[in-house]
Design an enzyme around this catalytic site. Structure first.
Site, PDB file in Angstrom:
ATOM      1  N   GLY A  86     -18.017  -7.324 -61.133  1.00 54.76           N
ATOM      2  CA  GLY A  86     -17.965  -7.901 -62.460  1.00 54.76           C
ATOM      3  C   GLY A  86     -19.182  -7.495 -63.272  1.00 54.76           C
ATOM      4  O   GLY A  86     -19.725  -6.399 -63.120  1.00 54.76           O
ATOM      5  N   LEU A  87     -19.625  -8.400 -64.145  1.00 55.59           N
ATOM      6  CA  LEU A  87     -20.797  -8.160 -64.999  1.00 55.59           C
ATOM      7  C   LEU A  87     -20.608  -6.923 -65.879  1.00 55.59           C
ATOM      8  O   LEU A  87     -21.552  -6.164 -66.119  1.00 55.59           O
ATOM      9  CB  LEU A  87     -22.079  -8.012 -64.163  1.00 55.59           C
ATOM     10  CG  LEU A  87     -22.472  -9.220 -63.301  1.00 55.59           C
ATOM     11  CD1 LEU A  87     -23.717  -8.914 -62.477  1.00 55.59           C
ATOM     12  CD2 LEU A  87     -22.703 -10.452 -64.159  1.00 55.59           C
ATOM     13  N   CYS A  88     -19.367  -6.722 -66.344  1.00 52.45           N
ATOM     14  CA  CYS A  88     -19.108  -5.576 -67.230  1.00 52.45           C
ATOM     15  C   CYS A  88     -18.314  -6.044 -68.454  1.00 52.45           C
ATOM     16  O   CYS A  88     -17.388  -5.365 -68.901  1.00 52.45           O
ATOM     17  CB  CYS A  88     -18.391  -4.451 -66.491  1.00 52.45           C
ATOM     18  SG  CYS A  88     -16.962  -4.952 -65.531  1.00 52.45           S
ATOM     19  N   GLY A  89     -18.660  -7.221 -68.959  1.00 50.76           N
ATOM     20  CA  GLY A  89     -18.036  -7.720 -70.171  1.00 50.76           C
ATOM     21  C   GLY A  89     -16.560  -8.020 -69.968  1.00 50.76           C
ATOM     22  O   GLY A  89     -16.135  -8.526 -68.927  1.00 50.76           O
TER      23      GLY A  89
END
Length: 288
Positions: A86-89
């Site tokens: 994750g952590l990709c908007g």
């Protein structure tokens, strides 16, 4: 109102978070440059191969191949390509929004990426297989995905294969798209630079000679075309993922620095107010 101690603790905590997001931004930026270069380098070859496929399959009027067979769609397979992390908007969310539109009763999924497999399991949809691909997608990984999709189509377990993935535009823009994969034909989900329109291809009545035969040329071309197709999509997906993560971490770092600035201002105002109050108390005591 928060005490000075609470404010100092929050400033220290957010500062630590900002350091982490900054480090993640730097790592993503390094990976992003490599992924973008790989995607941009492969694009001209993939575009040329698509133009060859459309020209050859359109002009081989007496040629029939199982991969070109169009039939009524009773069941379809969707190759769902998403990130491993994750952590990709909103990158994964946009892809999953497209995938959720397909009827789970008539759709099976081939997942590429851990997040894609998790989405299929979470929504209780049919998962045929899960594939992993690294920060630098290998051609062998794409070939394995293409081989499975080809087998499902040739065995008539599905009548259509689609790809749901992310198309890399630039560092700030990544677009979730649904693309046709099987049967082999026109790709209408995106515009391929340099490709002739379907009307122009249909109007071209020039004779085409295939050596040694149409069966040999197109049989060879279609297999490589499908492998390169998936490989190009994997490269685009990885470039999109790393770009989105870099931008997301940069935004998180900027937000942390803004919040720290606001908390420091609040801390200084509170501290100044306490000092002023103490001075007034001292002055009042002396006057008394």
């Amino acid at each position: 109102m928060a005490s000075p101690r609470d404010l100092r603790r929050r400033i220290k905590s957010i500062g630590g978070t900002a350091q982490i997001t900054k480090a993640m931004q730097m790592v993503a930026a390094s990976k992003m440059r490599k992924a973008q270069q790989a995607a941009l380098t492969a694009a001209p070859f993939a575009q040329r191969l698509y133009r060859m496929q459309r020209t050859a399959t359109t002009r081989a009027v007496d040629f029939a191949h199982p991969l070109l067979e169009t039939r009524p769609v009773r069941r379809r397979a969707v190759i769902l390509i998403a990130a491993d992390k994750g952590l990709c908007g909103a990158l994964n969310t946009n892809v999953f929004r497209l995938a959720a539109q397909f009827d789970p009763e008539t759709t099976t999924f081939i997942a590429a990426g851990r997040k894609a497999a998790q989405f299929v399991a979470r929504t209780k949809r049919s998962l045929v297989a899960e594939f992993a691909y690294g920060d630098s997608p290998a051609f062998a990984e794409a070939r394995a995905i293409a081989a499975l999709a080809r087998d499902l189509f040739l065995k008539r377990e599905v009548d259509q294969v689609l790809v749901v993935a992310t198309r890399f535009v630039n560092t700030l823009t990544q677009v979730a798209v649904t693309l046709e994969y099987l049967p082999v034909g026109q790709i209408s989900g995106i515009s391929v630079p340099g490709a002739e329109s379907e009307e122009a291809l249909a109007a071209d009545t020039a004779d085409t000679l295939f050596e040694p035969s149409a069966e040999f040329v197109l049989g060879y071309l279609l297999g490589h075309y499908l492998n390169i197709y998936i490989y190009t999509i994997l490269l685009n997906a990885k470039a999109s993922e790393q770009s989105a993560r870099m931008v997301s971490m940069k935004n998180a770092t900027d937000s942390a620095h803004t919040l720290i600035k606001e908390l420091k201002l609040e801390y200084n105002q509170l501290r100044q107010g306490n000092i002023t109050r103490e001075l007034l108390e001292i002055a009042g005591g002396q006057a008394g």
